[in-house]
Motif scaffolding. Structure first.
Motif, short mmCIF file in Angstrom:
data_model
loop_
_atom_site.label_atom_id
_atom_site.label_comp_id
_atom_site.label_asym_id
_atom_site.label_seq_id
_atom_site.Cartn_x
_atom_site.Cartn_y
_atom_site.Cartn_z
N GLU A 188 4.23 -2.53 0.99
CA GLU A 188 4.24 -1.60 2.13
C GLU A 188 5.31 -2.00 3.14
OE1 GLU A 188 0.17 -1.67 3.42
OE2 GLU A 188 -0.47 -0.28 1.83
N ARG A 189 5.45 -3.27 3.38
CA ARG A 189 6.48 -3.76 4.31
C ARG A 189 7.87 -3.48 3.75
NH1 ARG A 189 8.62 -5.26 9.21
NH2 ARG A 189 10.23 -6.77 8.81
N LEU A 192 8.76 0.13 4.30
CA LEU A 192 9.13 0.37 5.70
C LEU A 192 10.53 -0.12 6.00
CD1 LEU A 192 5.84 -0.59 7.61
CD2 LEU A 192 6.82 1.69 7.32
N HIS A 195 13.42 2.18 4.90
CA HIS A 195 13.67 3.43 5.64
C HIS A 195 14.31 3.19 6.97
CE1 HIS A 195 10.72 4.89 2.67
NE2 HIS A 195 11.49 5.94 2.71
#
Length: 195
Positions: A188-189, A192, A195
């Motif tokens: 998930e990191r 992020l 992007h």
């Protein structure tokens, strides 16, 4: 996505095995420059005083702090939890200070007092087998720390932001659910950051 395991001392190969079996690429971290290669890091169980001496000897303290401050996820197990604490009971300061908690070393007793317990770890797993070996205990947490698990009313797993820590050794079992939850945090990191 690549996850490193600090490989100075402790249960390194066991973490590598669970990460690899869970589909993650895992490498041993022995030098500061290797931290740039990984998206997440595990501080394994072992002996925290010996680990800290080796961290200092190999000039890893500042690079580890910078890694944590970058927001990349870190999982600390047993001695790794001690290294992540802001404060150690009976001592002025902790080590890396990533998690706002007070930790007591060897709170569950000596080596011969080691035991296994089945725990529910909030957001991770129900009925997770946890191995406690000269385990530390989280005595207090700050307001931004989530308590994930307790054993007999004592805090044994916490999360603060991108930092996850537990008093026990999940790597000494075949249950990879805690590692899988950590892999998910790292993934998930990474999304992020992309992007």
């Amino acid at each position: 996505m690549k996850i490193g395991v600090l490989a100075l001392q402790g249960a390194v190969s066991e973490h590598i095995r669970l990460l690899t079996n869970s589909g993650a690429e895992a490498i041993e971290i022995k030098r500061a420059d290797q931290l740039a290669e990984v998206d997440g890091l595990i501080l394994p169980g072992g002996e925290s005083t010996a680990m800290r001496r080796l961290i200092d000897k190999y000039q890893l303290f500042k690079p580890l702090r910078e890694f944590g401050e970058s927001g990349k996820p870190i999982l600390g197990t047993c001695a790794g939890l001690i290294l992540m604490a802001k404060t150690l009971s009976g001592e002025q300061d902790g080590h890396l200070g990533f998690i706002d908690m007070v930790v007591e070393r060897n709170a569950f007793g000596r080596q011969r007092d080691s035991f296994e317990a089945t725990l529910d770890v909030k957001g991770v797993a129900e009925k997770l087998t946890a191995v406690f070996i000269r385990a530390p205990l989280v005595k207090e947490v700050g307001p931004d720390v989530d308590i994930l698990s307790e054993y007999n009313g004592e805090i044994v797993a916490v999360k603060q932001g991108s930092f996850l820590a537990c008093s026990f050794h999940p790597e000494l079992t075949d249950d990879a659910r805690l590692h899988q939850a950590f892999i998910k945090m790292v993934a998930e990191r990474s999304v992020l950051e992309a992007h």
